[in-house]
Structure formats: C-alpha cells, structure tokens
Design a protein around this motif. Structure first.
Motif, PDB file in Angstrom:
ATOM      1  N   CYS A 144       0.805  -1.225   0.000  1.00 27.16           N
ATOM      2  CA  CYS A 144       0.000   0.000   0.000  1.00 27.16           C
ATOM      3  C   CYS A 144       0.833   1.267   0.000  1.00 27.16           C
ATOM      4  O   CYS A 144       0.339   2.336  -0.343  1.00 27.16           O
ATOM      5  N   LYS A 145       2.084   1.173   0.464  1.00 27.78           N
ATOM      6  CA  LYS A 145       3.002   2.314   0.547  1.00 27.78           C
ATOM      7  C   LYS A 145       2.463   3.425   1.440  1.00 27.78           C
ATOM      8  O   LYS A 145       2.784   4.606   1.252  1.00 27.78           O
ATOM      9  N   LEU A 146       1.652   3.052   2.428  1.00 29.31           N
ATOM     10  CA  LEU A 146       1.051   4.041   3.331  1.00 29.31           C
ATOM     11  C   LEU A 146       1.722   4.087   4.701  1.00 29.31           C
ATOM     12  O   LEU A 146       1.792   5.144   5.320  1.00 29.31           O
ATOM     13  N   VAL A 147       2.172   2.939   5.196  1.00 27.59           N
ATOM     14  CA  VAL A 147       2.709   2.864   6.547  1.00 27.59           C
ATOM     15  C   VAL A 147       4.129   2.307   6.532  1.00 27.59           C
ATOM     16  O   VAL A 147       4.559   1.696   5.551  1.00 27.59           O
ATOM     17  N   ARG A 148       4.815   2.512   7.688  1.00 24.37           N
ATOM     18  CA  ARG A 148       6.193   2.054   7.815  1.00 24.37           C
ATOM     19  C   ARG A 148       6.373   1.345   9.158  1.00 24.37           C
ATOM     20  O   ARG A 148       5.636   1.607  10.107  1.00 24.37           O
ATOM     21  N   TYR A 149       7.351   0.454   9.183  1.00 22.39           N
ATOM     22  CA  TYR A 149       7.594  -0.344  10.387  1.00 22.39           C
ATOM     23  C   TYR A 149       9.082  -0.367  10.708  1.00 22.39           C
ATOM     24  O   TYR A 149       9.928  -0.263   9.817  1.00 22.39           O
ATOM     25  N   CYS A 150       9.346  -0.561  11.996  1.00 20.11           N
ATOM     26  CA  CYS A 150      10.741  -0.654  12.433  1.00 20.11           C
ATOM     27  C   CYS A 150      11.253  -2.082  12.368  1.00 20.11           C
ATOM     28  O   CYS A 150      12.466  -2.307  12.383  1.00 20.11           O
ATOM     29  N   SER A 151      10.349  -3.057  12.289  1.00 25.46           N
ATOM     30  CA  SER A 151      10.763  -4.460  12.255  1.00 25.46           C
ATOM     31  C   SER A 151       9.649  -5.326  11.684  1.00 25.46           C
ATOM     32  O   SER A 151       8.491  -4.903  11.584  1.00 25.46           O
ATOM     33  N   VAL A 152      10.006  -6.558  11.334  1.00 21.45           N
ATOM     34  CA  VAL A 152       9.021  -7.511  10.838  1.00 21.45           C
ATOM     35  C   VAL A 152       8.029  -7.854  11.943  1.00 21.45           C
ATOM     36  O   VAL A 152       6.833  -8.074  11.690  1.00 21.45           O
ATOM     37  N   LYS A 153       8.501  -7.880  13.199  1.00 22.37           N
ATOM     38  CA  LYS A 153       7.634  -8.183  14.337  1.00 22.37           C
ATOM     39  C   LYS A 153       6.514  -7.154  14.445  1.00 22.37           C
ATOM     40  O   LYS A 153       5.341  -7.511  14.625  1.00 22.37           O
ATOM     41  N   CYS A 154       6.862  -5.881  14.317  1.00 25.05           N
ATOM     42  CA  CYS A 154       5.847  -4.827  14.382  1.00 25.05           C
ATOM     43  C   CYS A 154       4.875  -4.925  13.205  1.00 25.05           C
ATOM     44  O   CYS A 154       3.682  -4.674  13.351  1.00 25.05           O
ATOM     45  N   GLN A 155       5.387  -5.298  12.074  1.00 25.53           N
ATOM     46  CA  GLN A 155       4.514  -5.437  10.910  1.00 25.53           C
ATOM     47  C   GLN A 155       3.485  -6.539  11.127  1.00 25.53           C
ATOM     48  O   GLN A 155       2.304  -6.374  10.800  1.00 25.53           O
ATOM     49  N   LYS A 156       3.934  -7.664  11.685  1.00 30.96           N
ATOM     50  CA  LYS A 156       3.018  -8.776  11.948  1.00 30.96           C
ATOM     51  C   LYS A 156       1.979  -8.397  13.002  1.00 30.96           C
ATOM     52  O   LYS A 156       0.804  -8.747  12.882  1.00 30.96           O
TER      53      LYS A 156
END
Length: 279
Positions: free
Chosen positions: A32-44
């Motif tokens: 979506c190119k809307l949000v960003r994460y500091c890690s894969v854990k946060c993304q999950k």
C-alpha cells in the motif's frame, strides 16, 4: 504478508510508534506504501488492524498502473527507423540471427536496395546472410532462445503451439513472460483460459491479461473488458449508446489518429503497396 523494503524516512513505526534514527531506518509496506515499520515483528502485530486499508490502497495503486496510457506499442519500436511498431504482429518479422523485430517498411527498403545493387540478401539490422533453409533459420532462432531472448522465445512458443505442442509453448512463453514480454503474457492468458497445456485457471488468465495490458497489449486490455478500445467502430457504437461522453469520444479519436500517424513512414507505405499488388 507483504514485503518490505528500506526507505530513508523520518516518520514513525505504525505499530510501536518509534521514530527513525540514524542507525535505524523504517521499512515501507510495499503493498500500500502508506505505513512504515521498524521491524518484521511490528509489521506482523499491526497486520490485523492494517489489513483492510492495505488491500484497498493496494487495489487502487494496481488500477492506477493498469489504466495508465502506455508510452509505446507493446511491440516497441523498430530498431532501424525507430518508429513504433504497428499493433498488428503481421506487419513485422523477428530475425533469428539477431533477435530483432524489423518492420515491413525497413525490410522492403533493404530488399529494394539489395536488388538494385545486385547484392546478396542479408538481415536488415545485423547484416547476417539470410539462411538458405528453414532448418538453418530455426538453428539461428534457437541460438537466440538459448540466450533467453524474449522475442525469440515467443516466436518458438508460437511455432510449438501451431504444432499442437501446448506444453512446450507454455514453457517458452513462461520464460519470455519472466522478462516482461507483453505478447508472452497475452498468450499465457489464453492458455490458462482455455486449459491448453495447463489446467484452466481464470485467476492466472486475468493476471496475465493485466500484465499484457499494462505493457500496452491492446487485445489483452480488450479481454479485460476495459473502456479502452482498439476498434474505432466499437467506440463509435458506445458513444451512440451514451456509454461514452462526447469529450471522451473526441479525445479517443484524437489519440487514435495520433497513434496511427506515429507509425507511418514512406518505406512502410511502399511495403504495403508491394504486398497489395503481390510484388
């Protein structure tokens, strides 16, 4: 879960709220190119909250790409005259010696030059001598296939298809599609639609039709049922039914005229006349 790539951004992680630092770069959601994460854990962890919005925006981005006007014909430009190829595949030939698609106009001009100068027949582009037999021509083409040349892969795939060897055609077209060839994607869409060489799979048929349409393939786009027509008469009928506005109809006609004019040349006109009168 969508992939992530590194970006240099100062915004915060959509999950934990941490901001980007010199020693830590946030990663953007490539769907979506809307949000960003500091890690894969946060993304999950953030996925359940973000899933619906992500799918909606990803679909919007996909449609933007799908409905963009292609910069050129899906066949590209003739490497000699540098004019866009006509959308009709029969108006150009792929030469096995160099793997180049040459328009009929340049082929005709080259043939006339060779006849007038009593010269040996050669490829209009690389000047390789013309093969004496079909077997020799096929050997040249297969050398280009071994080099993974997309145009040659499509040509051999079409030959195998005409012979009824759908499995081999699927293999060659799949290899060409991996290089982004629009014609290969279009042919694959038909194979998946008709179940020739592979099992019928409408999702894959649509996928390859979309890939072909994005690359500028007119029939691939037509098969998707889009508002872009390659047939002016059908566009006129839609306008008469009220399905197309006057402004859009006029814009489409201007675009069609400009596209046709961009493909014209004196050499192509002579080639067409020679074909018409059997010369």
């Amino acid at each position: 879960m969508s992939e992530v790539v590194e970006v240099d951004d100062t915004s915060c992680c959509a999950s934990c709220g941490i901001t980007a630092k010199d020693d830590m770069k946030l990663k953007i959601c490539t769907a979506c190119k809307l949000v960003r994460y500091c890690s894969v854990k946060c993304q999950k962890e953030h996925r359940p909250k973000h899933k619906r919005e992500c799918k909606q925006r990803a679909a919007e981005l996909h449609d933007e790409i799908l409905f963009q006007q292609p910069e050129s014909s899906h066949l590209g430009d003739c490497p000699i005259c540098c004019l866009p190829h006509l959308i009709y595949r029969s108006k150009a030939n792929v030469w096995g010696c160099c793997g180049k698609m040459i328009c009929r106009g340049c082929q005709c001009a080259n043939t006339m030059r060779e006849i007038e100068g009593s010269m040996d027949r050669r490829c209009p582009f690389c000047r390789h001598p013309l093969p004496a037999t079909e077997e020799e021509a096929l050997k040249l083409l297969m050398r280009r296939v071994e080099a993974n040349d997309p145009l040659s892969l499509v040509e051999v795939g079409a030959k195998r298809y005409s012979e009824g060897d759908y499995a081999s055609a699927f293999k060659y077209w799949t290899n060409a599609a991996e290089s982004g060839d629009a014609s290969a994607h279009y042919h694959l869409s038909l194979l998946h639609h008709d179940g020739e060489g592979v099992e019928t799979d409408m999702k894959k048929a649509v996928y390859h039709s979309e890939k072909a349409a994005i690359a500028g393939h007119p029939i691939g786009r037509y098969h998707l049922g889009c508002a872009e027509f390659d047939d002016v008469q059908k566009l006129k009928e839609s306008f008469q039914r009220g399905d197309v506005s006057k402004e859009d109809f006029a814009a489409a006609l201007r675009g069609h005229h400009a596209a046709v004019e961009a493909t014209k040349s004196p050499q192509r006109r002579k080639a067409a006349e020679a074909t018409m009168y059997g010369k």
